[in-house]
Design a protein around this motif. Sequence first.
Motif, PDB file in Angstrom:
ATOM      1  N   ASP A 177      -8.734   7.300  -7.379  1.00 25.32           N
ATOM      2  CA  ASP A 177      -9.309   7.555  -6.054  1.00 25.32           C
ATOM      3  C   ASP A 177      -9.347   6.316  -5.178  1.00 25.32           C
ATOM      4  OD1 ASP A 177      -9.695  10.272  -6.561  1.00 25.32           O
ATOM      5  OD2 ASP A 177     -11.617   9.903  -7.534  1.00 25.32           O
ATOM      6  N   VAL A 178      -8.498   5.338  -5.486  1.00 25.02           N
ATOM      7  CA  VAL A 178      -8.487   4.079  -4.743  1.00 25.02           C
ATOM      8  C   VAL A 178      -7.041   3.712  -4.416  1.00 25.02           C
ATOM      9  CG1 VAL A 178      -9.026   1.606  -4.881  1.00 25.02           C
ATOM     10  CG2 VAL A 178     -10.599   3.271  -5.864  1.00 25.02           C
ATOM     11  N   CYS A 179      -6.857   3.119  -3.231  1.00 24.08           N
ATOM     12  CA  CYS A 179      -5.528   2.604  -2.888  1.00 24.08           C
ATOM     13  C   CYS A 179      -5.663   1.260  -2.194  1.00 24.08           C
ATOM     14  CB  CYS A 179      -4.755   3.576  -2.007  1.00 24.08           C
ATOM     15  SG  CYS A 179      -5.248   3.628  -0.273  1.00 24.08           S
ATOM     16  N   ILE A 180      -4.547   0.572  -2.109  1.00 20.80           N
ATOM     17  CA  ILE A 180      -4.460  -0.648  -1.312  1.00 20.80           C
ATOM     18  C   ILE A 180      -3.629  -0.302  -0.088  1.00 20.80           C
ATOM     19  CG2 ILE A 180      -3.527  -2.987  -1.184  1.00 20.80           C
ATOM     20  CD1 ILE A 180      -4.312  -3.288  -4.145  1.00 20.80           C
ATOM     21  N   GLU A 197      -2.945  10.009   3.004  1.00 14.26           N
ATOM     22  CA  GLU A 197      -3.052  11.283   2.280  1.00 14.26           C
ATOM     23  C   GLU A 197      -1.795  11.563   1.464  1.00 14.26           C
ATOM     24  OE1 GLU A 197      -5.713  13.031   1.847  1.00 14.26           O
ATOM     25  OE2 GLU A 197      -6.933  11.926   3.297  1.00 14.26           O
ATOM     26  N   LYS A 198      -0.629  11.256   2.011  1.00 15.85           N
ATOM     27  CA  LYS A 198       0.618  11.488   1.277  1.00 15.85           C
ATOM     28  C   LYS A 198       0.663  10.641   0.012  1.00 15.85           C
ATOM     29  CE  LYS A 198       5.589  11.731   1.716  1.00 15.85           C
ATOM     30  NZ  LYS A 198       6.748  11.567   2.560  1.00 15.85           N
ATOM     31  N   MET A 199       0.149   9.408   0.088  1.00 14.97           N
ATOM     32  CA  MET A 199       0.122   8.549  -1.088  1.00 14.97           C
ATOM     33  C   MET A 199      -0.731   9.187  -2.187  1.00 14.97           C
ATOM     34  SD  MET A 199      -1.484   6.101  -3.143  1.00 14.97           S
ATOM     35  CE  MET A 199      -3.011   6.240  -2.297  1.00 14.97           C
ATOM     36  N   PHE A 200      -1.916   9.726  -1.807  1.00 15.96           N
ATOM     37  CA  PHE A 200      -2.769  10.358  -2.813  1.00 15.96           C
ATOM     38  C   PHE A 200      -2.157  11.663  -3.327  1.00 15.96           C
ATOM     39  CE2 PHE A 200      -6.235   7.590  -1.253  1.00 15.96           C
ATOM     40  CZ  PHE A 200      -6.617   7.079  -2.481  1.00 15.96           C
ATOM     41  N   GLU A 201      -1.515  12.421  -2.463  1.00 14.00           N
ATOM     42  CA  GLU A 201      -0.882  13.682  -2.888  1.00 14.00           C
ATOM     43  C   GLU A 201       0.244  13.438  -3.879  1.00 14.00           C
ATOM     44  OE1 GLU A 201       0.479  15.688   0.632  1.00 14.00           O
ATOM     45  OE2 GLU A 201      -1.556  15.847   1.433  1.00 14.00           O
ATOM     46  N   PHE A 219      -3.065 -13.334   1.577  1.00 12.32           N
ATOM     47  CA  PHE A 219      -1.894 -12.520   1.937  1.00 12.32           C
ATOM     48  C   PHE A 219      -1.646 -12.708   3.434  1.00 12.32           C
ATOM     49  CE2 PHE A 219      -0.265  -8.192   3.090  1.00 12.32           C
ATOM     50  CZ  PHE A 219       0.858  -8.158   2.283  1.00 12.32           C
ATOM     51  N   PRO A 220      -0.395 -12.770   3.891  1.00  9.31           N
ATOM     52  CA  PRO A 220      -0.120 -13.059   5.302  1.00  9.31           C
ATOM     53  C   PRO A 220      -0.409 -11.919   6.278  1.00  9.31           C
ATOM     54  CG  PRO A 220       1.917 -12.737   4.099  1.00  9.31           C
ATOM     55  CD  PRO A 220       0.817 -12.728   3.084  1.00  9.31           C
ATOM     56  N   GLY A 221      -0.819 -10.776   5.784  1.00  9.91           N
ATOM     57  CA  GLY A 221      -1.194  -9.655   6.648  1.00  9.91           C
ATOM     58  C   GLY A 221      -2.570  -9.154   6.279  1.00  9.91           C
ATOM     59  N   VAL A 222      -2.974  -8.068   6.925  1.00 10.81           N
ATOM     60  CA  VAL A 222      -4.262  -7.465   6.582  1.00 10.81           C
ATOM     61  C   VAL A 222      -4.089  -6.596   5.335  1.00 10.81           C
ATOM     62  CG1 VAL A 222      -5.166  -7.501   8.933  1.00 10.81           C
ATOM     63  CG2 VAL A 222      -3.911  -5.507   8.161  1.00 10.81           C
ATOM     64  N   ALA A 223      -5.093  -6.599   4.481  1.00  7.34           N
ATOM     65  CA  ALA A 223      -5.065  -5.776   3.274  1.00  7.34           C
ATOM     66  C   ALA A 223      -6.472  -5.274   2.999  1.00  7.34           C
ATOM     67  CB  ALA A 223      -4.534  -6.567   2.083  1.00  7.34           C
ATOM     68  N   ARG A 224      -6.543  -4.007   2.619  1.00  8.03           N
ATOM     69  CA  ARG A 224      -7.829  -3.401   2.296  1.00  8.03           C
ATOM     70  C   ARG A 224      -7.722  -2.586   1.027  1.00  8.03           C
ATOM     71  NH1 ARG A 224      -5.277  -3.118   6.725  1.00  8.03           N
ATOM     72  NH2 ARG A 224      -5.564  -0.967   7.263  1.00  8.03           N
ATOM     73  N   LEU A 225      -8.792  -2.590   0.256  1.00  5.82           N
ATOM     74  CA  LEU A 225      -8.956  -1.722  -0.900  1.00  5.82           C
ATOM     75  C   LEU A 225      -9.799  -0.565  -0.398  1.00  5.82           C
ATOM     76  CD1 LEU A 225      -8.451  -1.640  -4.027  1.00  5.82           C
ATOM     77  CD2 LEU A 225     -10.713  -2.672  -4.266  1.00  5.82           C
ATOM     78  N   ILE A 226      -9.257   0.651  -0.446  1.00  4.26           N
ATOM     79  CA  ILE A 226      -9.899   1.800   0.200  1.00  4.26           C
ATOM     80  C   ILE A 226     -10.040   2.948  -0.789  1.00  4.26           C
ATOM     81  CG2 ILE A 226      -9.720   3.450   2.123  1.00  4.26           C
ATOM     82  CD1 ILE A 226      -7.843   1.427   3.476  1.00  4.26           C
ATOM     83  N   ASP A 227     -11.192   3.647  -0.733  1.00  6.19           N
ATOM     84  CA  ASP A 227     -11.337   4.817  -1.602  1.00  6.19           C
ATOM     85  C   ASP A 227     -10.822   6.067  -0.904  1.00  6.19           C
ATOM     86  OD1 ASP A 227     -13.409   5.882   0.024  1.00  6.19           O
ATOM     87  OD2 ASP A 227     -14.987   5.375  -1.397  1.00  6.19           O
ATOM     88  N   ARG A 228     -10.788   7.141  -1.620  1.00  8.40           N
ATOM     89  CA  ARG A 228     -10.221   8.399  -1.127  1.00  8.40           C
ATOM     90  C   ARG A 228     -10.964   8.952   0.089  1.00  8.40           C
ATOM     91  NH1 ARG A 228      -7.357  11.690  -5.286  1.00  8.40           N
ATOM     92  NH2 ARG A 228      -5.927  12.799  -3.971  1.00  8.40           N
ATOM     93  N   ILE A 248       5.140  -3.748   9.264  1.00  8.27           N
ATOM     94  CA  ILE A 248       5.356  -2.793   8.179  1.00  8.27           C
ATOM     95  C   ILE A 248       3.982  -2.470   7.612  1.00  8.27           C
ATOM     96  CG2 ILE A 248       6.278  -2.498   5.849  1.00  8.27           C
ATOM     97  CD1 ILE A 248       8.571  -4.335   6.670  1.00  8.27           C
ATOM     98  N   ARG A 249       3.732  -1.185   7.386  1.00  7.61           N
ATOM     99  CA  ARG A 249       2.467  -0.767   6.772  1.00  7.61           C
ATOM    100  C   ARG A 249       2.769  -0.156   5.413  1.00  7.61           C
ATOM    101  NH1 ARG A 249      -0.303   3.172  11.119  1.00  7.61           N
ATOM    102  NH2 ARG A 249       1.563   4.337  10.568  1.00  7.61           N
ATOM    103  N   GLY A 250       1.822  -0.290   4.511  1.00 10.34           N
ATOM    104  CA  GLY A 250       2.014   0.282   3.186  1.00 10.34           C
ATOM    105  C   GLY A 250       0.713   0.763   2.576  1.00 10.34           C
ATOM    106  N   TRP A 251       0.848   1.765   1.707  1.00 13.28           N
ATOM    107  CA  TRP A 251      -0.264   2.336   0.968  1.00 13.28           C
ATOM    108  C   TRP A 251       0.223   2.498  -0.455  1.00 13.28           C
ATOM    109  CZ3 TRP A 251       1.769   3.737   5.514  1.00 13.28           C
ATOM    110  CH2 TRP A 251       0.944   3.818   6.635  1.00 13.28           C
ATOM    111  N   TYR A 252      -0.530   1.995  -1.421  1.00 16.06           N
ATOM    112  CA  TYR A 252      -0.096   2.230  -2.789  1.00 16.06           C
ATOM    113  C   TYR A 252      -1.277   2.401  -3.729  1.00 16.06           C
ATOM    114  CZ  TYR A 252      -0.306  -2.916  -3.354  1.00 16.06           C
ATOM    115  OH  TYR A 252      -0.681  -4.228  -3.367  1.00 16.06           O
ATOM    116  N   PRO A 253      -1.053   3.220  -4.771  1.00 21.21           N
ATOM    117  CA  PRO A 253      -2.131   3.527  -5.717  1.00 21.21           C
ATOM    118  C   PRO A 253      -2.472   2.319  -6.583  1.00 21.21           C
ATOM    119  CG  PRO A 253      -0.085   4.596  -6.390  1.00 21.21           C
ATOM    120  CD  PRO A 253       0.195   3.901  -5.094  1.00 21.21           C
TER     121      PRO A 253
END
Length: 107
Positions: A94-97, A65-69, A19-28, A83-88
């Motif tokens: 309990d995980v997002c990218i 937090e808004k993504m999880f809510e 992917f051309p940017g940084v990406a992480r798989l993150i837990d809650r 551009i930053r993004g968070w998605y379930p």
Amino acid sequence: MAKTIEELKAEFHQTYDYFPGVARLIDREHKILAANIKAEKAGFKEGMICAKIGTPESHRECKFEKMFETGKAQTDHAIPDKIRGWYPVAGFPDVCIHFGLPLPEDF
């Protein structure tokens, strides 16, 4: 049969390592479960707490937090050239990218 976290991590790497940017798989709990090649080069390593990396300013207006809510993807443009993004992740409540994607100069 439900996917395991290890299978999810393998799929993450298959999809995001180039992917051309940084990406992480993150837990809650903000723990990095997997990071793509660019994220690792930027200092994001598996097991680290994402929110503790970098300066506090770099986490300003974080929509984690808004993504999880809401259970809905969130994006922003709080950093002028990114551009930053968070998605379930389906099947893993309990995980997002989380990604950061630099904008082209002519954007």
